[in-house]
Scaffold this active site. Structure first.
Site, PDB file in Angstrom:
ATOM      1  CE  LYS A  83      -3.380  -2.859   0.030  1.00  0.00           C
ATOM      2  NZ  LYS A  83      -4.297  -3.348   1.031  1.00  0.00           N
TER       3      LYS A  83
HETATM    4  C1  LIG Z   1      -5.262  -4.329   1.583  1.00  0.00           C
HETATM    5  C2  LIG Z   1      -6.744  -4.250   1.572  1.00  0.00           C
HETATM    6  C3  LIG Z   1      -7.521  -4.652   2.660  1.00  0.00           C
HETATM    7  C4  LIG Z   1      -6.975  -5.380   3.847  1.00  0.00           C
HETATM    8  O1  LIG Z   1      -5.925  -4.780   4.458  1.00  0.00           O
HETATM    9  P1  LIG Z   1      -4.886  -5.657   5.343  1.00  0.00           P
HETATM   10  O2  LIG Z   1      -4.071  -4.628   6.010  1.00  0.00           O
HETATM   11  O3  LIG Z   1      -4.138  -6.522   4.401  1.00  0.00           O
HETATM   12  O4  LIG Z   1      -5.722  -6.452   6.306  1.00  0.00           O
HETATM   13  C5  LIG Z   1      -8.894  -4.458   2.588  1.00  0.00           C
HETATM   14  N1  LIG Z   1      -9.472  -3.914   1.512  1.00  0.00           N
HETATM   15  C6  LIG Z   1      -8.763  -3.520   0.440  1.00  0.00           C
HETATM   16  C7  LIG Z   1      -9.462  -2.900  -0.714  1.00  0.00           C
HETATM   17  C8  LIG Z   1      -7.383  -3.700   0.437  1.00  0.00           C
HETATM   18  O5  LIG Z   1      -6.674  -3.341  -0.646  1.00  0.00           O
END
Ligand SMILES: *Cc1c(COP(=O)(O)O)cnc(C)c1O
Length: 386
Positions: A194
């Site tokens: 991210k």
């Molecule tokens: C990455 C992501 C999540 C989950 O996040 P984590 O930190 O991996 O639990 C949820 N929704 C979307 C759209 C994501 O890209």
């Protein structure tokens, strides 16, 4: 140009990030210390919301949002089918049902039209929340979704891990993703792919102090302390979880957040380079469509490929790219087609999600890439499709 393998996404960790974590490790608090609040305060300023509650990951953020909204058995949530599993799983955690919404086949986003159709299918159910996903970093049309959700008596919870730094213009208003101007809450993730990374990590933003208080309780066992009461005293009105984000991770988050403007600028510059480099491959390869008004910081550089016209399968293209050291990924397999949801909800045809899924492929995009890497990826793609 980078020599080695280019993944579709990865973290950017620099010496001062490492120093920040080392300092946290030498400090008095590894968890529940002052760095948590410092990270929340800094994040609040970036997102433009009154409250920010840090937590252990983006999935925990979604679960806490469900708990704070008091969503439970008998309630229904509307979730776009093109998203990560977690957006729908969080409803299942609290015993709620999911009605999947279709998406625009060219942007992958939930639109007013696809939400209206999902609400039509949800007639007779108690729809409590709609969870728009700002897929790739392009923001959904929040005022339009908010109007529809409002008519249905539902709140909006933005699942925003792709869109830290993105904004959307409506007339003269510029909305920052995470400012919660049109939603009850927004959730973020700091997974390494991210926009900023804390290893694992998440955040919920809101402008509602009651929701903020419930989010904090859900994060830490449901415990509350009353000022002025006996110093050892805590009370629990309902069970919560341990979804805390350690100070170690918050120190990294703070350090990363300070770099967000640079990361944003680099992502934007790389996306612009891709746009130019990919143009000759049209119409076989096109960038995912940008909704009008969206000013994204792209998390994913997703192209839509006409594999039939190319005479190649997606697997052949993915493997040819990998052979040239170029990573790629599919975002996402339609969630409504997962065995669990099919068994639970029965068959469902969402043509927009299917058309999106049949063509989508995400190419490498992260701040440490240099300009030559974009050319390398596009050359490899042209060759793979040739
Ligand atoms: C990455 C992501 C999540 C989950 O996040 P984590 O930190 O991996 O639990 C949820 N929704 C979307 C759209 C994501 O890209």
């Amino acid at each position: 140009m980078t020599e080695g393998f280019l993944p579709y996404g990865r973290q950017t960790i620099e010496d001062d990030d490492i120093a920040a974590v080392a300092a946290a490790l030498r400090g008095d608090y590894l968890t529940t210390g002052p760095t948590v609040e410092a990270f929340e305060t800094a994040f609040r300023a970036v997102a433009g919301a009154d409250h920010a509650v840090a937590c252990s990951n983006g999935t925990a953020a979604l679960h806490m949002a469900m708990l704070a909204a008091r969503i439970g058995p008998g309630d229904t949530c509307i979730v776009p089918s093109i998203t990560f599993l977690a957006t729908a799983n969080c409803a299942a955690y609290v015993g709620a049902d999911v009605v999947f919404a279709d998406v625009d086949p060219d942007s992958g986003l939930m639109t007013a039209e696809t939400l209206a159709r999902a609400l039509g299918r949800a007639k007779g159910r108690r729809v409590r929340a709609v969870l728009p996903v700002h897929l790739r970093g392009d923001a959904c049309d929040m005022p339009a979704l908010a109007a529809l959700a409002g008519e249905a008596g539902a709140i909006l919870i933005e699942d925003a891990p792709h869109a830290l730094g993105s904004s959307f213009r409506h007339g003269n208003d510029l909305d920052q993703v995470g400012d919660c101007v049109h939603s009850a809450m927004s959730t973020f993730s700091f997974h390494p792919v991210k926009t900023i990374a804390t290893g694992e990590g998440g955040m919920v933003t809101t402008n509602d102090p009651v929701l903020a208080e419930r989010l904090r309780r859900a994060r830490s066992h449901g415990m509350t302390r009353t000022p002025g009461a006996d110093p050892w005293l805590y009370e629990m009105a309902e069970p919560g979880f341990n979804y805390r984000l350690p100070d170690i991770n918050c120190a990294l988050g703070l350090s990363q957040l300070a770099k967000l403007p640079r990361f944003m600028a680099r992502r934007r510059a790389l996306a612009a380079l891709y746009e130019t480099a990919l143009a000759p491959l049209a119409p076989m390869v096109r960038l995912a469509a940008r909704p009008e008004g969206s000013d994204p910081v792209l998390h994913l550089l997703t192209v839509l490929i006409d594999f039939e016209a190319a005479g190649k399968t997606r697997r052949q293209v993915v493997e040819a790219l990998a052979a040239k050291g170029v990573g790629s990924q599919v975002h996402y397999i339609p969630v409504h087609s997962q065995p669990y949801w099919q068994a639970r909800n029965g068959p469902l045809d969402l043509p927009g999600a299917q058309v999106w899924y049949d063509r989508c492929l995400s190419l490498p995009l992260y701040p440490a890439m240099d300009d030559g890497d974009v050319a390398r990826v596009v050359d490899a793609l042209a060759e793979a499709l040739n």
